[in-house]
Design a protein around this motif. Sequence first.
Motif, mmCIF file in Angstrom:
data_model
loop_
_atom_site.group_PDB
_atom_site.id
_atom_site.type_symbol
_atom_site.label_atom_id
_atom_site.label_comp_id
_atom_site.label_asym_id
_atom_site.label_seq_id
_atom_site.Cartn_x
_atom_site.Cartn_y
_atom_site.Cartn_z
ATOM 1 N N ARG A 33 33.465 105.900 -2.309
ATOM 2 C CA ARG A 33 33.722 105.860 -0.868
ATOM 3 C C ARG A 33 32.414 105.938 -0.085
ATOM 4 O O ARG A 33 31.570 106.796 -0.343
ATOM 5 N N ASN A 34 32.258 105.021 0.860
ATOM 6 C CA ASN A 34 31.113 105.016 1.772
ATOM 7 C C ASN A 34 29.787 105.032 1.010
ATOM 8 O O ASN A 34 28.884 105.819 1.291
ATOM 9 N N CYS A 35 29.668 104.134 0.056
ATOM 10 C CA CYS A 35 28.440 103.996 -0.729
ATOM 11 C C CYS A 35 27.841 102.611 -0.489
ATOM 12 O O CYS A 35 28.557 101.664 -0.162
ATOM 13 N N SER A 36 26.533 102.498 -0.691
ATOM 14 C CA SER A 36 25.877 101.211 -0.443
ATOM 15 C C SER A 36 24.684 101.025 -1.361
ATOM 16 O O SER A 36 24.108 101.986 -1.875
ATOM 17 N N SER A 37 24.325 99.757 -1.562
ATOM 18 C CA SER A 37 23.111 99.390 -2.306
ATOM 19 C C SER A 37 22.449 98.243 -1.562
ATOM 20 O O SER A 37 23.121 97.311 -1.112
ATOM 21 N N GLU A 38 21.125 98.312 -1.423
ATOM 22 C CA GLU A 38 20.418 97.276 -0.684
ATOM 23 C C GLU A 38 18.983 97.155 -1.179
ATOM 24 O O GLU A 38 18.450 98.056 -1.814
ATOM 25 N N GLU A 39 18.405 95.981 -0.924
ATOM 26 C CA GLU A 39 17.015 95.675 -1.258
ATOM 27 C C GLU A 39 16.782 95.651 -2.766
ATOM 28 O O GLU A 39 16.485 96.675 -3.373
ATOM 29 N N GLY A 40 16.945 94.465 -3.351
ATOM 30 C CA GLY A 40 16.660 94.335 -4.767
ATOM 31 C C GLY A 40 17.661 93.465 -5.485
ATOM 32 O O GLY A 40 18.293 92.581 -4.894
#
Length: 397
Positions: A197-204
């Motif tokens: 819940r309410n997790c994110s991944s960015e840049e890469g």
Amino acid sequence: PDSENEDKEIEEPDEAENEVDEHTVSDEDLIPDDDIDEDVLMDEDSLTDEEVVVNDDETDDDDNGNNEINCSTAVFGGGAGTSISPYIVSLPRHLDEVRCFPNAHFKQTANVDLIDYLPPTGWVPIGNQTERFTGTYDGQGFTISNLYINNAIQDHQGLFGYLQDSMVKNVKIRNVEIHGRSMTGALAGIAFNSIIRNCSSEEGSVAGKNNVGGLVGYTYNGSNIEDSSSDLSVDGEENIGGLTGMNYYASVLRSYAKGDVSGVKFVGGLVGYSMGDTSNKARIENCYSRGKVTRKSGASTYIGSFVGIINNGETNFCYCTGAVEFEGTVNPTDKGFEGGEIGGNSFGSNFFDKDTTSQETSVAAQGRTSFQMKTQTTYGEGGWNFDSVWELMTGIN
């Protein structure tokens, strides 16, 4: 869903065309990774505390061998590991020692930088197929940055390798480079009956073989991904998605993916393969994807801007804008939303951008121009919720 799923027969799509091949195959044939231990994937009995406690004197069989810890001396920033008083994670060492107490509760109180977990293999995932993480982890909106994993011969790669009966929430992962085998994602390799819940991944980027996603590789049996996102490029072979590679008897709700996705078979901007059965459909609702989707080789037609294939699923109030490209041959014009479908599916008020996807049609969604996609009335007529779920800046997005 329960262990009876293991015995169900399913229809396998003909990868050469969109017509359904009526022969039936076993679940083992469906899951494209020949190296997956089926006993592990289909075992729904949670491990006991005795089985998951890390031996203080030994390392995990699945360890990459780079970061060595001594669980007998593990110390956190406070807390007792209970739901009322979770262990406090504020340093990289604290995060690494989460693996020592896989059924405990944790709360992150500061940004954590994993830059010291260097090549050749980098970070060792928390939890594996024999010692699964069954606790809870609340990132509280703090970041975990510089997550590096280079282990293309191992399954279950990610910040967490194997989640079961767990909850992971409010985790932000930034600056990611992961090379795994199957079941690989930035947050988790596999999530079994777990809440993300309410997790994110960015840049890469995330790369692997089968069941690869920007956030979760394999979302499995009762798991939910909610209010989450990924903006990573994703590359693999089969079951490849911008958010999750496989959505198997699971749900993806109010989430999105923006990274480009490439693969060979069952490839989509949000989900590669979404599968349930007639009584328990795989669910995708209030989601979108924007990344370009590329079939890099092969002849499979199950490549779509939003999802590669849906097998007994419900998909409602979703949209996509990413282009679909078949490398080395003529691009399709009918993959605006999904690559194909089999089984009993239901679709409600889904849209794709005909201009940006370069697609004319799709079975599961209606095509609209970019101008129409930026106009709220396009969605309002379909029952979209602009009170508590969606917001649109007319003419912009």
